[in-house]
Design an enzyme around this catalytic site. Structure first.
Site, PDB file in Angstrom:
ATOM      1  N   ASP A 197       0.837  -1.199   0.000  1.00  0.00           N
ATOM      2  CA  ASP A 197       0.000   0.000   0.000  1.00  0.00           C
ATOM      3  C   ASP A 197       0.875   1.253   0.000  1.00  0.00           C
ATOM      4  OD1 ASP A 197      -1.967   1.849   0.295  1.00  0.00           O
ATOM      5  OD2 ASP A 197      -2.582   1.258   2.312  1.00  0.00           O
ATOM      6  N   ALA A 198       1.263   1.735   1.175  1.00  0.00           N
ATOM      7  CA  ALA A 198       2.040   2.978   1.228  1.00  0.00           C
ATOM      8  C   ALA A 198       3.162   2.839   2.249  1.00  0.00           C
ATOM      9  CB  ALA A 198       1.136   4.145   1.605  1.00  0.00           C
ATOM     10  N   TYR A 231      -7.413   4.731  23.282  1.00  0.00           N
ATOM     11  CA  TYR A 231      -6.480   5.675  22.655  1.00  0.00           C
ATOM     12  C   TYR A 231      -7.150   6.470  21.528  1.00  0.00           C
ATOM     13  CZ  TYR A 231      -2.054   3.724  24.557  1.00  0.00           C
ATOM     14  OH  TYR A 231      -0.994   3.357  25.333  1.00  0.00           O
ATOM     15  N   ILE A 232      -7.642   5.737  20.522  1.00  0.00           N
ATOM     16  CA  ILE A 232      -8.154   6.443  19.338  1.00  0.00           C
ATOM     17  C   ILE A 232      -9.411   7.221  19.698  1.00  0.00           C
ATOM     18  CG2 ILE A 232      -9.163   6.126  17.028  1.00  0.00           C
ATOM     19  CD1 ILE A 232      -7.281   3.724  16.674  1.00  0.00           C
ATOM     20  N   HIS A 267      15.951  25.857  34.206  1.00  0.00           N
ATOM     21  CA  HIS A 267      14.779  26.540  34.757  1.00  0.00           C
ATOM     22  C   HIS A 267      14.399  27.705  33.854  1.00  0.00           C
ATOM     23  CE1 HIS A 267      12.010  28.107  37.726  1.00  0.00           C
ATOM     24  NE2 HIS A 267      12.537  29.312  37.563  1.00  0.00           N
TER      25      HIS A 267
END
Ligand code: FAD
Ligand code: NAD
Length: 467
Positions: A35-36, A182-183, A443
């Site tokens: 695919d990619a 998560y998604i 800092h």
């Protein structure tokens, strides 16, 4: 017939990293991708989702920074936002391809299907056989795909997987999201910040299962502030597509009563499953485990000595950096070097609002393991830098065992995804809380919160009361 020392099947973060590293070790490598290049992570996962998260954050910050003296009318041109995101993905895809070529990895476009233990056929998109590859070793890196729920076909109008949700060029007015993992939580936040009316239905009584409850609490309250309704204990049961959108039916897990949710679209994010049906595992002589993954040992080797598996297809955690690390290990082992996944510290990060991140053992896990545990904490509200960003919700927690060795850490708050890196270094290399406390942190930075949490664990905190 092409001949190669190492055949890598799949060009995601597991496969392309394995291929490049094996080539760096002077092995002759062929990578086949159907695919990619970049796989799920680059084309329909990590990168497009993080692009939209950043863009939605800019819009949201502009709208909600009155306390800093900023007020703005924000106009979101979603089509342009999507073009910008797609441009990043395109460029990165070309970079992956160039990197492979620059490292002398031979790239083959097509689907690799094993014919026997040492041969694979490559098929083009129309199913025609393009080539046969004879290989000495193979690395399986075919990744994963979203789980399709019965009643929620991804070809049904209005039913979206993450890829389709990320590829939309128009915003829906309303969206139901199935799954508060998560998604579900990353994309709910994006859409809510872009003005979409979002309702999440989740089967469990918590969001982001797997993360400690108090780590998730700020995400729950931020979701609330964004107007995201999260209904817990709701099992998605069915979805009807109509002209105006979808109607999702859920079943209450306790009393089995049903509820209906109408929206323009529904995003289904209930987990992912390994892809093993594209490559002819039978002909290779490999079987999957009961969860469909290809079993591997600590060196990423399958039951066949000459075949390795890395990334999502080889099991949890299904995270890009876990897959890439496995790719590096497999390549090293193939090249006769000493490498292993045993005891590797693998961070987990959710790019929610705020971000949450963890690595190694939680305090509870360390307690349950019978270890003598010391914990140190630092609240973000005591961080000068966090206050100056306008985001001071959250905390850093470090867990240490014998002699102060850092066993794990948890962060919720601004840039948690970045802060976890230092704690990961400590866990991976057995550093102690003293090491972190004695390291000078610039800092004002958010990273000082790791230093302060370490000092807190030693009873030597300056900016908080000791735990
Ligand atoms: P994949 O990336 O899935 O790649 C596998 C490749 O193999 C695909 O390109 C596929 O076309 C190819 N392939 C399959 N079969 C064949 C065959 N027979 N022949 C040739 N090619 C084949 N993880 C994170 O760590 N951080 C994140 O922020 C993050 N965000 C995500 C967001 C979303 C929306 C999603 C869906 C996932 C996200 N992930 C994230 C998970 C991450 O995408 C995966 O863990 C990672 O892509 C797995 O890499 P992989 O190489 O194992 O598989
Ligand atoms: P997930 O496992 O994170 O969450 C799925 C959620 O769906 C769970 O809370 C589960 O209880 C719920 N659920 C399952 N069936 C349900 C049903 N019928 N009705 C209602 N709720 C239901 O899965 P995900 O969000 O699809 O993500 C898949 C994987 O992709 C993740 O596990 C992770 O490995 C990877 N990912 C990682 C990142 C990241 O690292 N930032 C981001 C996105 C995805």
């Amino acid at each position: 017939m092409t001949e190669t020392e190492v055949l890598v099947v799949g060009g995601g973060p597991g496969g392309y990293v394995a291929a490049i590293r094996a080539a760096q070790y002077d092995l002759d490598v062929t990578l086949v991708e159907m695919d990619a290049y970049g796989g799920t992570c680059l084309n329909r996962g990590c990168i497009p989702s993080k692009a939209l998260i950043s863009a939605a954050n800019v819009a949201h910050e502009a709208r909600t920074s009155e306390a800093m003296g900023i007020s703005a009318e924000v106009d979101v041109d979603f089509e342009s936002m999507v073009d910008w995101k797609d441009g990043i993905v395109r460029n990165m895809g070309r970079s992956v391809e160039k990197l492979c070529k620059a490292n002398r990895v031979s790239l083959v476009e097509g689907r690799a299907e094993f014919v026997d233990e040492h041969t694979a056929a490559v098929y083009g998109a129309d199913g025609e056989e393009l080539d046969r590859i004879a290989f000495e070793h193979a690395v399986l890196a075919t990744g994963s795909r979203p789980i399709e729920l019965p009643g929620f076909g991804f070809d049904q109008p209005g039913v979206l997987d993450a890829e389709q949700a990320l590829a939309r060029s128009e915003l829906p007015d309303s969206l139901v999201v199935v799954g508060a993992g998560y998604i579900g939580m990353e994309l709910s936040t994006v859409f809510a910040k872009l003005g979409v009316d979002v309702t999440v239905v989740e089967a469990l009584d918590e969001m982001m299962p797997g993360f400690t409850a108090d780590l998730v609490a700020p995400v729950r309250s931020a979701a609330d502030d964004l107007g995201i309704e999260v209904d817990y204990g709701q099992l998605a049961a069915d979805c009807e597509s109509a002209d105006e959108g979808v109607v999702v039916t859920t079943e209450d897990v306790d009393d089995e009563t049903t509820s209906e949710y109408a929206a323009d679209a529904v995003l289904v994010a209930v987990g992912r499953q390994p892809v093993t049906d594209t490559m002819g595992l039978d002909a290779l002589g490999l079987a999957t485990d009961e969860d469909g993954f290809v079993p591997t040992d600590e060196q990423c080797r399958t039951e066949l000595d000459h075949v390795f598996a890395v990334g999502d297809v080889a099991g949890e955690p299904m995270l890009a950096h876990a897959g890439s690390t496995e790719g590096e290990v497999a390549a090293a082992v193939l090249a006769g070097r000493d490498a292993s996944m045993a005891d590797r510290a693998i961070p987990a990060v959710a790019f929610t609002s705020p971000e949450i991140a963890s690595v190694g053992m939680s305090e509870e896990e360390a307690d349950n393991a019978g270890l003598d545990v010391t914990a140190g904490e630092f609240p973000m509200r005591a961080s000068g830098r966090a206050l100056t960003t306008g985001h001071a919700d959250g905390f850093v927690r470090l867990v240490a065992g014998d002699e102060g060795t850092v066993l794990g850490g948890e962060v919720v708050g601004p840039e948690a995804s970045e802060l976890i890196a230092e704690i990961t270094l400590a866990v991976e290399h057995g550093l102690t809380v003293e090491d972190l406390a004695e390291t000078v942190h610039a800092h004002p930075t958010l990273a000082e919160s790791v230093h302060e949490a370490a000092a807190n664990g030693l009873g030597l905190a300056i900016h908080t009361l000791n735990r």
